[in-house]
Design an enzyme around this catalytic site. Sequence first.
Site, PDB file in Angstrom:
ATOM      1  CG  ASN A  81      -0.749 -65.368 -85.813  1.00  0.00           C
ATOM      2  OD1 ASN A  81      -1.427 -64.408 -85.441  1.00  0.00           O
ATOM      3  ND2 ASN A  81      -1.286 -66.475 -86.277  1.00  0.00           N
ATOM      4  NE  ARG A  92       0.465 -65.242 -81.414  1.00  0.00           N
ATOM      5  CZ  ARG A  92      -0.162 -66.347 -81.803  1.00  0.00           C
ATOM      6  NH1 ARG A  92       0.482 -67.493 -81.801  1.00  0.00           N
ATOM      7  NH2 ARG A  92      -1.420 -66.308 -82.212  1.00  0.00           N
ATOM      8  CD  GLU A 137      -4.492 -63.922 -87.780  1.00  0.00           C
ATOM      9  OE1 GLU A 137      -4.216 -63.060 -86.933  1.00  0.00           O
ATOM     10  OE2 GLU A 137      -5.388 -64.773 -87.618  1.00  0.00           O
ATOM     11  CD  GLU A 182      -2.960 -68.179 -88.474  1.00  0.00           C
ATOM     12  OE1 GLU A 182      -4.116 -67.717 -88.518  1.00  0.00           O
ATOM     13  OE2 GLU A 182      -2.496 -68.786 -87.490  1.00  0.00           O
ATOM     14  CG  HIS A 213     -13.843 -68.558 -85.065  1.00  0.00           C
ATOM     15  ND1 HIS A 213     -14.234 -68.903 -86.333  1.00  0.00           N
ATOM     16  CD2 HIS A 213     -14.927 -67.978 -84.485  1.00  0.00           C
ATOM     17  CE1 HIS A 213     -15.489 -68.528 -86.531  1.00  0.00           C
ATOM     18  NE2 HIS A 213     -15.932 -67.979 -85.428  1.00  0.00           N
ATOM     19  CE  LYS A 250      -5.891 -61.570 -86.051  1.00  0.00           C
ATOM     20  NZ  LYS A 250      -5.358 -60.996 -84.817  1.00  0.00           N
ATOM     21  CD  GLU A 257     -11.277 -62.023 -92.245  1.00  0.00           C
ATOM     22  OE1 GLU A 257     -10.333 -61.332 -92.669  1.00  0.00           O
ATOM     23  OE2 GLU A 257     -11.104 -63.121 -91.690  1.00  0.00           O
TER      24      GLU A 257
END
Length: 631
Positions: free
Chosen positions: A272, A274, A270, A258, A218, A116, A183
């Site tokens: 993903n 997949r 990020e 995202e 999360h 990330k 972050e």
Amino acid sequence: MITTVLVANRGEIACRVVRTCREGGIRTVAVHSDADGNALHVRVADTAVRLPGSAPADTYLRGDLIVKAALAAGADAVHPGYGFLSENADFARAVRDAGLVWIGPPPEAIEAMASKTRAKELMGVEPLRNVTEADLPVLVKAAAGGGGRGMRVVRRLADLDGERDAAGAEAASAFGDGEVFVEPYVEGGRHVEVQVLADAHGTVWTLGTRDCSLQRRHQKVIEEAPAPGLTPRLTDELHALAVRAARAVGYVGAGTVEFLVAGDRAHFLEMNTRLQVEHPVTEAVFGVDLVAEQIRVAEGHALAEEPPRARGHAVEARLYAEDPAHAWAPQTGRLHRFSVPGAVRLDTGYADGDDIGVHYDPLLAKVVAHAPTRAEAVRKLASALERAVIHGPVTNRDLLVRSLRHEEFAQGRMDTGFYDRHLTALTEPATDPHAPLAAALADAHGRSRFGGWRNLPSQPQVKRYAVAGEEHEVRYRHTRDGLAADGVQVVHAAAELVVLDVAGVRRRFRVSRYGDRVYVNTTALTALPRFPDPTARHAPGSLLAPMPGTVVRIAEGLTEGAPVEAGQPLLWLEAMKMQHEITAPVTGTLSTLRAVTGRQVEPGTLLAVVEATSPGDAGNRASDHDGPAPS
């Protein structure tokens, strides 16, 4: 053409991939750990291969064993699902090097986005290097993987190092990579994502947006498509950023970009690389099968120039075997019965009689509703969940129903802090007051046919049940006309069905029993012994293991006799790849410490005892632990 796919995963997603393959005439191979030898994904696949040697929690991370299994079973392709090795570039290369088709993005694209930190740099976003008070709150986040593992919100600078260590340990356990970064944490933001699908010929589709703001730890709980309330300008910006991310790494296949949305501003989180857990809502809205499209793209087929048009709204709820009222503790045990009624989609890795174990994520199923409007889809999903039959471990079903019907969610005003604000109200017990009586009447039905009635008046029969941590006592009588109870009219009483007339309203109660566990409609009860064992109690201030797991850490310097403060972390249990903090219930002295690092414990195991400074406080706080000793 792909003829046989090995699914390098387990549970719900493995079953879901098998379903699409079967519809497309493709044979399937399942892999499994020893703990999953009789799992549903093994039973539905055409063939299965045991992965030897590894501990159950790590089996599906053994890429070398999975490639060997694919070759041995005659597979010509591998689908990684989500989680485990799905975003592992080395595994993707190993699959390709073995002459197999990798149903996923190129290893180089995975590598570019897998970290990330590197992904943010690629999109022009820099992580925090030197955190100061002015930066708080911040989010410590695993550089690899997802699913909420390896993530911690830090609000005090003094907590940063400890939380960074804990997040790193959790990430290493879940993904084999303990790298974390920091972050900014945006309060009140919405989690919004864009589904992308790209082929090897330069076409990149964006299949709308999804809102995944309702999260615990999360990890997403309720997702929907499209994300409600976005302006056309913001939607276009999100789509453009998603295409930019995909093209920047030469992406091929299905992926998700995202964002955290605050007001009308989007912050890149990020990509993903997949399939996402929540992909079914996009499939419902766009009328596509993303797994089938993944396979077609892997075979070299081109996408159409334009994606299909969106229709209606879809909402997905993740049904977990967990207890939201007690720190989301994962639950284990036998799933006796499981069914969800109505015209909804059910993606699950479990069937009646299966066991929910201790080694993996407690996701029981995903339930998805699609309708012309958001309000209709939400209503449809809430109704299906409310009427679901779930006889087994505690689940988050009631929380899901209440969340879907919450005014804030209904109006589309939710954000990632939804459960921080509303969890207490959403988890308040709401026991059907007539459920214990129905359970008692169903149990008494057999005896009433064998002379339970007496000619002379006698004392009523008494039964006791535990419901949501509270004890309920009910009384009934055997009469000339059958069973009777005060305040209601018993219309019908049988072993599996009781009908009561309550103030003129006739109500039906379906009753099922499994040992001392009784289910009355959606209420779970535990039958209590007539004469409780007075010695089966724990000392006030006892801390019992809330779940099966492993003691992974004890607070530094913690010894018997040490003073502790209420809420102070004492030790950490790891269960299902998540670390769970055990805190002091009161301010006082740690009189007993039974926990040992590395030791596995069962639910109810005594971990420690805290003697309160004020005896009154000890009694009040310890009452949660009083009752029959765990068996």
